[in-house]
Design a protein around this motif. Structure first.
Motif, PDB file in Angstrom:
ATOM      1  N   THR A 210       0.866  -1.171   0.000  1.00  0.00           N
ATOM      2  CA  THR A 210       0.000   0.000   0.000  1.00  0.00           C
ATOM      3  C   THR A 210       0.907   1.226   0.000  1.00  0.00           C
ATOM      4  OG1 THR A 210      -2.001   0.967   0.929  1.00  0.00           O
ATOM      5  CG2 THR A 210      -0.419   0.136   2.523  1.00  0.00           C
ATOM      6  N   VAL A 211       0.520   2.216  -0.800  1.00  0.00           N
ATOM      7  CA  VAL A 211       1.375   3.394  -0.999  1.00  0.00           C
ATOM      8  C   VAL A 211       0.639   4.618  -0.465  1.00  0.00           C
ATOM      9  CG1 VAL A 211       2.623   4.757  -2.725  1.00  0.00           C
ATOM     10  CG2 VAL A 211       2.248   2.307  -3.119  1.00  0.00           C
ATOM     11  N   VAL A 222       5.127  10.766  -2.760  1.00  0.00           N
ATOM     12  CA  VAL A 222       4.914   9.524  -2.023  1.00  0.00           C
ATOM     13  C   VAL A 222       5.413   9.711  -0.589  1.00  0.00           C
ATOM     14  CG1 VAL A 222       5.670   7.112  -1.859  1.00  0.00           C
ATOM     15  CG2 VAL A 222       5.016   8.078  -4.082  1.00  0.00           C
ATOM     16  N   SER A 270       2.071   4.761  -8.800  1.00  0.00           N
ATOM     17  CA  SER A 270       1.159   5.414  -7.848  1.00  0.00           C
ATOM     18  C   SER A 270       0.948   6.880  -8.194  1.00  0.00           C
ATOM     19  CB  SER A 270       1.718   5.323  -6.425  1.00  0.00           C
ATOM     20  OG  SER A 270       1.986   3.994  -6.120  1.00  0.00           O
ATOM     21  N   TRP A 274      -2.599   8.514  -9.223  1.00  0.00           N
ATOM     22  CA  TRP A 274      -3.105   9.606  -8.375  1.00  0.00           C
ATOM     23  C   TRP A 274      -3.454  10.827  -9.231  1.00  0.00           C
ATOM     24  CZ3 TRP A 274      -4.565   9.406  -3.438  1.00  0.00           C
ATOM     25  CH2 TRP A 274      -4.654  10.587  -2.697  1.00  0.00           C
ATOM     26  N   ARG A 284      -4.301   6.803  -0.196  1.00  0.00           N
ATOM     27  CA  ARG A 284      -3.580   5.529  -0.286  1.00  0.00           C
ATOM     28  C   ARG A 284      -3.969   4.768  -1.531  1.00  0.00           C
ATOM     29  NH1 ARG A 284      -6.188   2.206   3.288  1.00  0.00           N
ATOM     30  NH2 ARG A 284      -5.718   0.581   1.796  1.00  0.00           N
ATOM     31  N   LEU A 285      -3.016   4.034  -2.079  1.00  0.00           N
ATOM     32  CA  LEU A 285      -3.284   3.170  -3.226  1.00  0.00           C
ATOM     33  C   LEU A 285      -2.884   1.747  -2.876  1.00  0.00           C
ATOM     34  CD1 LEU A 285      -2.471   5.956  -4.978  1.00  0.00           C
ATOM     35  CD2 LEU A 285      -2.308   4.237  -6.688  1.00  0.00           C
ATOM     36  N   ILE A 287      -1.776  -1.987  -4.168  1.00  0.00           N
ATOM     37  CA  ILE A 287      -1.129  -2.617  -5.327  1.00  0.00           C
ATOM     38  C   ILE A 287      -0.796  -4.065  -4.975  1.00  0.00           C
ATOM     39  CG2 ILE A 287       0.987  -2.574  -6.759  1.00  0.00           C
ATOM     40  CD1 ILE A 287       1.056   0.475  -6.285  1.00  0.00           C
ATOM     41  N   LEU A 297      -2.388  -2.164 -10.054  1.00  0.00           N
ATOM     42  CA  LEU A 297      -3.142  -1.341  -9.115  1.00  0.00           C
ATOM     43  C   LEU A 297      -4.494  -1.981  -8.849  1.00  0.00           C
ATOM     44  CD1 LEU A 297      -3.253   1.183  -7.477  1.00  0.00           C
ATOM     45  CD2 LEU A 297      -3.910   2.446  -9.486  1.00  0.00           C
ATOM     46  N   ILE A 300      -7.891   2.628  -5.483  1.00  0.00           N
ATOM     47  CA  ILE A 300      -7.419   3.900  -4.936  1.00  0.00           C
ATOM     48  C   ILE A 300      -8.329   4.268  -3.774  1.00  0.00           C
ATOM     49  CG2 ILE A 300      -6.983   6.336  -5.457  1.00  0.00           C
ATOM     50  CD1 ILE A 300      -6.630   5.544  -8.372  1.00  0.00           C
TER      51      ILE A 300
END
Ligand SMILES: Nc1ncnc2c1ncn2[C@@H]1O[C@H](COP(=O)(O)OP(=O)(O)OP(=O)(O)O)[C@@H](O)[C@H]1O
Ligand SMILES: [Mg+2]
Length: 351
Positions: A210-211, A222, A270, A274, A284-285, A287, A297, A300
């Motif tokens: 998770t990013v 990021v 990401s 975004w 947060r994204l 993946i 992905l 989102i």
């Protein structure tokens, strides 16, 4: 509302920030089961946000859910900014309802706009936008009714989940599908239980991340990348694991130093996503890699959970060296920047 400020003017001593949220307790008498209200907020989240906003020098007004907001708006009450974390309860546009109302009243509001919130809760439409931008996401089909099930022609194994849910709702070991028979059973159950379409996509067998992101457009950056190492046998970050992750999940920070190529590719993916979805301020994204190691992905989260010490974005920010206070300050400063509103003096280093 704030007066329009010229470049030489300073911020008024006290800006008022309204806090909109869906407290679980406010719905407990409505007879809803724990899974239905799983995404809603706990008192710790509201306390944490209020304390962080006060620390920034704002006057904080607790508004609560959309019905409180509509009453207060029609009574003539206004705020300089609203920090909104309302998840809503009804419909695929539920996360868009408070932002839409605030847009109608021209009140600045944190996070993505109403159009973006409605789009991103629909994981199928989001994937269409991602595909249009050549952003890697698993092949998929949307099952809107039982009649669609036999038309799914993707190769097995597949993964099925509700089209527009969060907090791992509807995700269990049964979500991983090997046969047409399983596909029929799982889709039928999900269609009935969640009364919404089912997203069927290629099962992603690889590592999960998770990013965390901050900013809007060119300011996107990021915060950090966290690997979700699932110690349970099902290997899924579903509802049960999310609600008591302490026992089932290991979180590990992925850094440029440890795995430079993967880190860079996840950052690029990401930030592109975004920006493609016009996400704003912070979020947060999610993946997951396919069997070849290609990151895809999954979804989102423009309205990421913000429970101190618990929510993924908060945990990941802390692992990356950003305190809860600094995370909230960064989000609010991004909102203020978008509306060309003055920023309070920064007490904590920026991201
Ligand atoms: N295509 C897939 N292949 C393998 N696992 C998947 C797939 N899609 C989802 N999962 C698993 O299910 C979990 C939840 O999926 P997803 O992030 O779409 O749901 P969510 O309920 O919206 O999550 P969140 O709580 O982040 O809002 C993922 O973190 C992953 O472990
Ligand atoms: Mg997710």
């Amino acid at each position: 509302m704030l007066p329009k400020l010229g470049t030489n003017e300073t911020m008024p001593l006290q800006m008022t920030v309204g806090l909109t949220y869906d407290l679980k307790d406010d719905y407990k008498d409505a007879g809803l089961d724990p899974e239905t209200i799983a995404e809603l907020d706990s008192p710790a989240t509201i306390d944490g946000l209020e304390a962080a906003l006060r620390q920034m020098g704002f006057t904080v007004v607790r508004i609560g859910h959309i019905k409180n907001l509509t009453k207060r708006l029609s009574n003539g009450e206004r705020w300089d900014l609203v920090f909104n974390i309302c998840e809503g309860l009804h419909g695929v546009a539920r996360e868009a309802q408070v932002p839409a109302l605030l847009e109608a009243y021209q009140i600045p509001c944190t996070f993505s706009d109403a159009a973006g919130m409605a789009l991103m809760l629909d994981k199928g439409l989001t994937k269409l936008v991602l595909q249009n931008h050549d952003i890697s996401t698993a092949p998929f089909a949307v099952v809107r009714a039982q009649a669609d099930i036999d038309g799914v022609s993707l190769p097995f194994p597949l993964f099925a989940k509700p089209l527009a849910e969060g907090t791992g709702k509807g995700i269990s070991p049964l979500s991983r599908i090997e046969t047409h028979q399983q596909l029929r059973e799982v889709c039928t159950t999900l269609l009935q239980k969640f009364a919404q379409p089912v997203l069927v996509e290629t099962y992603l067998a690889g590592r999960e991340f998770t990013v965390g992101l901050l900013g809007t457009g060119d300011r996107t950056r990021v915060i950090g990348i966290m690997e979700i190492a699932i110690t349970d046998t099902d290997g899924l970050y579903g509802y049960n694991n999310k609600t008591d992750w302490f026992d089932h999940i290991q979180y590990k920070l992925l850094t440029l130093e440890t795995e430079p190529a993967l880190f860079k590719s996840l950052c690029t993916l990401s930030v592109q996503a975004w920006q493609a979805l016009n996400c704003r301020d912070g979020g947060r994204l999610d993946i997951r890699c396919d069997e070849t190691g290609q990151p895809c992905l999954m979804e989102i989260n423009p309205l990421a959970g913000l429970c101190p010490g618990f929510s993924d974005l908060v945990v990941l920010a802390e692992m990356a060296g950003m305190s809860y206070q600094a995370l909230i300050e960064n989000i609010v400063n991004e909102t203020l920047h978008r509306y060309n509103l003055p920023q309070p003096r920064q007490r904590h280093e920026a991201a």
